[in-house]
Design a protein around this motif. Structure first.
Motif, short mmCIF file in Angstrom:
data_model
loop_
_atom_site.label_atom_id
_atom_site.label_comp_id
_atom_site.label_asym_id
_atom_site.label_seq_id
_atom_site.Cartn_x
_atom_site.Cartn_y
_atom_site.Cartn_z
N TRP A 96 -1.39 -10.48 13.87
CA TRP A 96 -2.12 -10.97 12.71
C TRP A 96 -1.56 -10.41 11.41
N ARG A 97 -0.87 -9.26 11.52
CA ARG A 97 -0.31 -8.65 10.29
C ARG A 97 0.84 -9.48 9.71
N LEU A 98 1.37 -10.42 10.46
CA LEU A 98 2.43 -11.27 9.92
C LEU A 98 1.94 -12.05 8.70
N GLY A 99 0.63 -12.20 8.58
CA GLY A 99 0.09 -12.88 7.41
C GLY A 99 0.47 -12.21 6.10
N TRP A 100 0.73 -10.90 6.17
CA TRP A 100 1.13 -10.20 4.95
C TRP A 100 2.45 -10.75 4.40
N LEU A 101 3.30 -11.26 5.29
CA LEU A 101 4.60 -11.77 4.84
C LEU A 101 4.45 -12.97 3.92
N VAL A 102 3.37 -13.73 4.08
CA VAL A 102 3.13 -14.89 3.22
C VAL A 102 2.99 -14.46 1.77
N ILE A 103 2.45 -13.27 1.57
CA ILE A 103 2.28 -12.73 0.21
C ILE A 103 3.50 -11.93 -0.21
N THR A 104 3.96 -11.04 0.67
CA THR A 104 4.94 -10.04 0.26
C THR A 104 6.38 -10.56 0.17
N LEU B 199 3.52 -3.28 9.56
CA LEU B 199 3.46 -2.21 10.56
C LEU B 199 2.11 -1.51 10.56
N GLY B 200 1.29 -1.78 9.55
CA GLY B 200 -0.04 -1.17 9.47
C GLY B 200 -0.04 0.24 8.93
N SER B 201 1.04 0.64 8.23
CA SER B 201 1.12 2.01 7.72
C SER B 201 0.98 2.08 6.20
N ALA B 202 0.51 0.99 5.59
CA ALA B 202 0.34 0.97 4.13
C ALA B 202 -1.02 0.38 3.80
N SER B 203 -1.56 0.80 2.66
CA SER B 203 -2.84 0.29 2.21
C SER B 203 -2.71 -1.17 1.76
N PRO B 204 -3.69 -2.01 2.10
CA PRO B 204 -3.67 -3.40 1.61
C PRO B 204 -3.62 -3.50 0.09
N TRP B 205 -4.05 -2.44 -0.59
CA TRP B 205 -4.00 -2.46 -2.05
C TRP B 205 -2.57 -2.57 -2.56
N LEU B 206 -1.60 -2.12 -1.74
CA LEU B 206 -0.22 -2.23 -2.16
C LEU B 206 0.22 -3.69 -2.26
N ALA B 207 -0.38 -4.56 -1.44
CA ALA B 207 -0.06 -5.99 -1.54
C ALA B 207 -0.54 -6.54 -2.88
N LEU B 208 -1.74 -6.11 -3.31
CA LEU B 208 -2.25 -6.55 -4.61
C LEU B 208 -1.39 -6.00 -5.74
N TRP B 209 -0.95 -4.75 -5.59
CA TRP B 209 -0.07 -4.18 -6.60
C TRP B 209 1.25 -4.96 -6.65
N GLY B 210 1.74 -5.38 -5.48
CA GLY B 210 2.96 -6.17 -5.45
C GLY B 210 2.81 -7.47 -6.22
#
Length: 264
Positions: free
Chosen positions: A146-154, A226-237
């Motif tokens: 499910w973490r692959l969803g982060w790639l859509v943003i990052t 990988l689950g080793s970073a805060s989701p807030w970093l995606a917002l910062w990105g």
């Protein structure tokens, strides 16, 4: 919405024209694919050799670094396809008067400078990057899909930051006419983003995440999936990408205010 469709249609026309032009010299097209793929393979081999002598670099193990490289390759390839030829030739366009023609078009001059050509041969790099990322994720034990969803943003965020940082350095040619040494500075800064950010000491890690956000190109996306970073970093990105695009637009307008036509 209508404006967005207009620009998409214009870029699609640029892409088709670039692909047709590249295929006119098929041997050169094939060599571009081969030589650029060798760069990716050299990065893979370098890290694989390092991990034969150590279990971790910083706190990244072999499997995690493979995922990092996969993300890096995908972001790098998308940037290369969309922007690389255009920004690399900006200084030449300034010296030879090509910029004058682009400024006369009834669309955004930054869009014309950034998208007029596509490096279609680099699509081979993109396929290799996607294949390596898929392999790295599949072989990572206990990966949460499910973490692959982060790639859509990052991934788009990383491409946007890569583009805007490169654009800022390339646009200095409009002011100085020749700015090749500044381009070397950019590539040296980019090398900081080609390594996992956790290998750097704390102050430098802060710099590559915030002030010169090359760490947002691949390190943060990798750590998020990988689950080793805060989701807030995606917002910062997302915020950092928006800020970088805004700054690039301001700087481009400033550079144009200092531009003296090559024909004058």
């Amino acid at each position: 919405m209508r404006t967005a469709r207009k620009y998409l249609a214009l870029y699609w026309a640029f892409f088709r024209a670039s692909f047709t032009a590249d295929l006119e010299f098929r041997a050169n097209f094939a060599m571009k694919i081969i030589t650029d793929i060798f760069w990716y393979l050299s990065q893979i081999v370098s890290f694989e050799l390092l991990y034969n002598f150590t279990d971790s670099i910083g706190d990244w193990n072999r499997a995690q670094t493979r995922i990092f490289l996969g993300v890096l390759f995908v972001v790098d390839a998308i940037y290369m396809v969309l922007f690389s030829q255009n920004l690399d030739l900006l200084s030449e366009n300034v010296r030879k008067g090509g910029l004058d023609l682009l400024l006369s078009k009834p669309v955004s001059s930054q869009f014309m400078i950034s998208f007029q050509r596509a490096a279609t041969a680099i699509l081979g790099n993109l396929l290799l990057g996607l294949a390596w990322l898929a392999f790295a994720i599949y072989s990572y034990e206990g990966f949460s899909w499910w973490r692959l969803g982060w790639l859509v943003i990052t991934i788009p965020t990383g491409v946007a930051i890569f583009y805007t940082l490169r654009f800022l350095f390339a646009a200095t040619a409009v002011i100085f006419t020749r700015a090749e040494n500044l381009q070397y500075l950019f590539f040296n800064l980019y090398k900081l983003g080609m390594r996992p950010d956790n290998i750097y000491f704390a102050p430098l890690k802060y710099v590559v995440i915030t002030i010169i956000p090359v760490g947002l190109i691949a390190s943060v996306p990798s750590r998020l999936i990988l689950g080793s970073a805060s989701p807030w970093l995606a917002l910062w990105g997302l915020a950092a990408a928006a800020i970088c695009i805004w700054i690039s637009h301001l700087f481009w307008n400033y550079a144009l205010s200092k531009y003296t036509s090559a024909s004058s």
